[in-house]
Design a protein around this motif. Structure first.
Motif, PDB file in Angstrom:
ATOM      1  N   GLN A 141      25.653 -47.387 -13.723  1.00 53.38           N
ATOM      2  CA  GLN A 141      25.639 -46.370 -14.775  1.00 53.38           C
ATOM      3  C   GLN A 141      25.648 -47.019 -16.156  1.00 53.38           C
ATOM      4  O   GLN A 141      24.889 -46.626 -17.039  1.00 53.38           O
ATOM      5  CB  GLN A 141      26.846 -45.438 -14.653  1.00 53.38           C
ATOM      6  CG  GLN A 141      26.810 -44.522 -13.470  1.00 53.38           C
ATOM      7  CD  GLN A 141      28.111 -43.747 -13.294  1.00 53.38           C
ATOM      8  OE1 GLN A 141      29.151 -44.111 -13.814  1.00 53.38           O
ATOM      9  NE2 GLN A 141      28.035 -42.664 -12.536  1.00 53.38           N
ATOM     10  N   LEU A 142      26.501 -47.995 -16.331  1.00 57.18           N
ATOM     11  CA  LEU A 142      26.594 -48.674 -17.629  1.00 57.18           C
ATOM     12  C   LEU A 142      25.319 -49.446 -17.952  1.00 57.18           C
ATOM     13  O   LEU A 142      24.903 -49.506 -19.107  1.00 57.18           O
ATOM     14  CB  LEU A 142      27.798 -49.613 -17.647  1.00 57.18           C
ATOM     15  CG  LEU A 142      29.162 -48.927 -17.654  1.00 57.18           C
ATOM     16  CD1 LEU A 142      30.262 -49.951 -17.377  1.00 57.18           C
ATOM     17  CD2 LEU A 142      29.408 -48.216 -18.971  1.00 57.18           C
ATOM     18  N   ALA A 143      24.690 -50.038 -16.946  1.00 64.02           N
ATOM     19  CA  ALA A 143      23.461 -50.802 -17.156  1.00 64.02           C
ATOM     20  C   ALA A 143      22.335 -49.917 -17.673  1.00 64.02           C
ATOM     21  O   ALA A 143      21.462 -50.385 -18.414  1.00 64.02           O
ATOM     22  CB  ALA A 143      23.044 -51.496 -15.871  1.00 64.02           C
ATOM     23  N   ASP A 144      22.359 -48.642 -17.329  1.00 63.39           N
ATOM     24  CA  ASP A 144      21.325 -47.706 -17.780  1.00 63.39           C
ATOM     25  C   ASP A 144      21.588 -47.159 -19.180  1.00 63.39           C
ATOM     26  O   ASP A 144      20.722 -46.513 -19.758  1.00 63.39           O
ATOM     27  CB  ASP A 144      21.218 -46.529 -16.806  1.00 63.39           C
ATOM     28  CG  ASP A 144      20.614 -46.945 -15.468  1.00 63.39           C
ATOM     29  OD1 ASP A 144      19.918 -47.982 -15.429  1.00 63.39           O
ATOM     30  OD2 ASP A 144      20.842 -46.238 -14.482  1.00 63.39           O
ATOM     31  N   ASP A 145      22.768 -47.414 -19.732  1.00 62.92           N
ATOM     32  CA  ASP A 145      23.131 -46.894 -21.053  1.00 62.92           C
ATOM     33  C   ASP A 145      22.624 -47.849 -22.133  1.00 62.92           C
ATOM     34  O   ASP A 145      23.025 -49.016 -22.169  1.00 62.92           O
ATOM     35  CB  ASP A 145      24.652 -46.757 -21.147  1.00 62.92           C
ATOM     36  CG  ASP A 145      25.107 -46.082 -22.418  1.00 62.92           C
ATOM     37  OD1 ASP A 145      24.374 -46.112 -23.427  1.00 62.92           O
ATOM     38  OD2 ASP A 145      26.210 -45.516 -22.410  1.00 62.92           O
ATOM     39  N   PRO A 146      21.752 -47.387 -23.037  1.00 63.75           N
ATOM     40  CA  PRO A 146      21.195 -48.271 -24.071  1.00 63.75           C
ATOM     41  C   PRO A 146      22.233 -48.744 -25.090  1.00 63.75           C
ATOM     42  O   PRO A 146      21.978 -49.695 -25.828  1.00 63.75           O
ATOM     43  CB  PRO A 146      20.113 -47.410 -24.734  1.00 63.75           C
ATOM     44  CG  PRO A 146      20.505 -46.009 -24.440  1.00 63.75           C
ATOM     45  CD  PRO A 146      21.218 -46.033 -23.127  1.00 63.75           C
ATOM     46  N   ASN A 147      23.383 -48.110 -25.160  1.00 63.45           N
ATOM     47  CA  ASN A 147      24.422 -48.510 -26.112  1.00 63.45           C
ATOM     48  C   ASN A 147      25.393 -49.544 -25.541  1.00 63.45           C
ATOM     49  O   ASN A 147      26.312 -49.974 -26.226  1.00 63.45           O
ATOM     50  CB  ASN A 147      25.215 -47.278 -26.583  1.00 63.45           C
ATOM     51  CG  ASN A 147      24.363 -46.362 -27.418  1.00 63.45           C
ATOM     52  OD1 ASN A 147      23.615 -46.812 -28.275  1.00 63.45           O
ATOM     53  ND2 ASN A 147      24.450 -45.081 -27.159  1.00 63.45           N
ATOM     54  N   VAL A 148      25.184 -49.952 -24.302  1.00 60.82           N
ATOM     55  CA  VAL A 148      26.060 -50.923 -23.644  1.00 60.82           C
ATOM     56  C   VAL A 148      25.378 -52.284 -23.619  1.00 60.82           C
ATOM     57  O   VAL A 148      24.198 -52.401 -23.308  1.00 60.82           O
ATOM     58  CB  VAL A 148      26.394 -50.461 -22.204  1.00 60.82           C
ATOM     59  CG1 VAL A 148      27.130 -51.550 -21.440  1.00 60.82           C
ATOM     60  CG2 VAL A 148      27.204 -49.188 -22.234  1.00 60.82           C
ATOM     61  N   TYR A 149      26.155 -53.323 -23.959  1.00 60.60           N
ATOM     62  CA  TYR A 149      25.641 -54.684 -23.858  1.00 60.60           C
ATOM     63  C   TYR A 149      26.778 -55.620 -23.449  1.00 60.60           C
ATOM     64  O   TYR A 149      27.940 -55.213 -23.406  1.00 60.60           O
ATOM     65  CB  TYR A 149      24.965 -55.131 -25.157  1.00 60.60           C
ATOM     66  CG  TYR A 149      25.885 -55.225 -26.355  1.00 60.60           C
ATOM     67  CD1 TYR A 149      26.337 -56.452 -26.802  1.00 60.60           C
ATOM     68  CD2 TYR A 149      26.299 -54.092 -27.041  1.00 60.60           C
ATOM     69  CE1 TYR A 149      27.174 -56.559 -27.887  1.00 60.60           C
ATOM     70  CE2 TYR A 149      27.127 -54.177 -28.135  1.00 60.60           C
ATOM     71  CZ  TYR A 149      27.568 -55.420 -28.549  1.00 60.60           C
ATOM     72  OH  TYR A 149      28.407 -55.519 -29.636  1.00 60.60           O
ATOM     73  N   ASN A 150      26.445 -56.861 -23.134  1.00 59.14           N
ATOM     74  CA  ASN A 150      27.415 -57.845 -22.627  1.00 59.14           C
ATOM     75  C   ASN A 150      28.165 -57.312 -21.404  1.00 59.14           C
ATOM     76  O   ASN A 150      29.368 -57.514 -21.272  1.00 59.14           O
ATOM     77  CB  ASN A 150      28.405 -58.260 -23.710  1.00 59.14           C
ATOM     78  CG  ASN A 150      27.806 -59.209 -24.710  1.00 59.14           C
ATOM     79  OD1 ASN A 150      26.627 -59.517 -24.646  1.00 59.14           O
ATOM     80  ND2 ASN A 150      28.602 -59.660 -25.645  1.00 59.14           N
ATOM     81  N   LEU A 151      27.451 -56.670 -20.515  1.00 55.55           N
ATOM     82  CA  LEU A 151      28.041 -56.099 -19.298  1.00 55.55           C
ATOM     83  C   LEU A 151      28.299 -57.209 -18.284  1.00 55.55           C
ATOM     84  O   LEU A 151      27.420 -58.023 -18.007  1.00 55.55           O
ATOM     85  CB  LEU A 151      27.087 -55.052 -18.724  1.00 55.55           C
ATOM     86  CG  LEU A 151      27.482 -54.357 -17.434  1.00 55.55           C
ATOM     87  CD1 LEU A 151      28.792 -53.598 -17.604  1.00 55.55           C
ATOM     88  CD2 LEU A 151      26.369 -53.406 -16.997  1.00 55.55           C
ATOM     89  N   CYS A 152      29.523 -57.235 -17.754  1.00 54.16           N
ATOM     90  CA  CYS A 152      29.896 -58.270 -16.796  1.00 54.16           C
ATOM     91  C   CYS A 152      30.773 -57.669 -15.709  1.00 54.16           C
ATOM     92  O   CYS A 152      31.712 -56.928 -15.985  1.00 54.16           O
ATOM     93  CB  CYS A 152      30.648 -59.382 -17.514  1.00 54.16           C
ATOM     94  SG  CYS A 152      31.193 -60.691 -16.414  1.00 54.16           S
ATOM     95  N   LEU A 153      30.466 -58.005 -14.457  1.00 52.62           N
ATOM     96  CA  LEU A 153      31.294 -57.607 -13.316  1.00 52.62           C
ATOM     97  C   LEU A 153      31.886 -58.873 -12.713  1.00 52.62           C
ATOM     98  O   LEU A 153      31.158 -59.762 -12.273  1.00 52.62           O
ATOM     99  CB  LEU A 153      30.469 -56.871 -12.258  1.00 52.62           C
ATOM    100  CG  LEU A 153      31.166 -56.598 -10.916  1.00 52.62           C
ATOM    101  CD1 LEU A 153      32.380 -55.703 -11.102  1.00 52.62           C
ATOM    102  CD2 LEU A 153      30.196 -55.973  -9.929  1.00 52.62           C
TER     103      LEU A 153
END
Length: 51
Positions: A24-36
């Motif tokens: 879900q977060l990966a599809d959000d254009p306002n999200v960056y530096n996503l890490c799991l």
């Protein structure tokens, strides 16, 4: 910019929920530096948002 941290328990359900949340977060254009991070005590999702 805001920094966020989400923690999920080290269970099968926690793994499933964290994987769904990352997608879900990966599809959000306002999200960056996503890490799991998959840790023994549970999964940790960190990310930043543009505000």
């Amino acid at each position: 910019m805001a920094e966020h941290k989400l923690e999920f328990p080290a269970t099968t359900a926690g793994d499933q929920v964290s994987e769904i949340k990352v997608k879900q977060l990966a599809d959000d254009p306002n999200v960056y530096n996503l890490c799991l991070a998959e840790r023994s005590e549970g999964n940790l999702i960190t990310y930043k948002t543009r505000d």
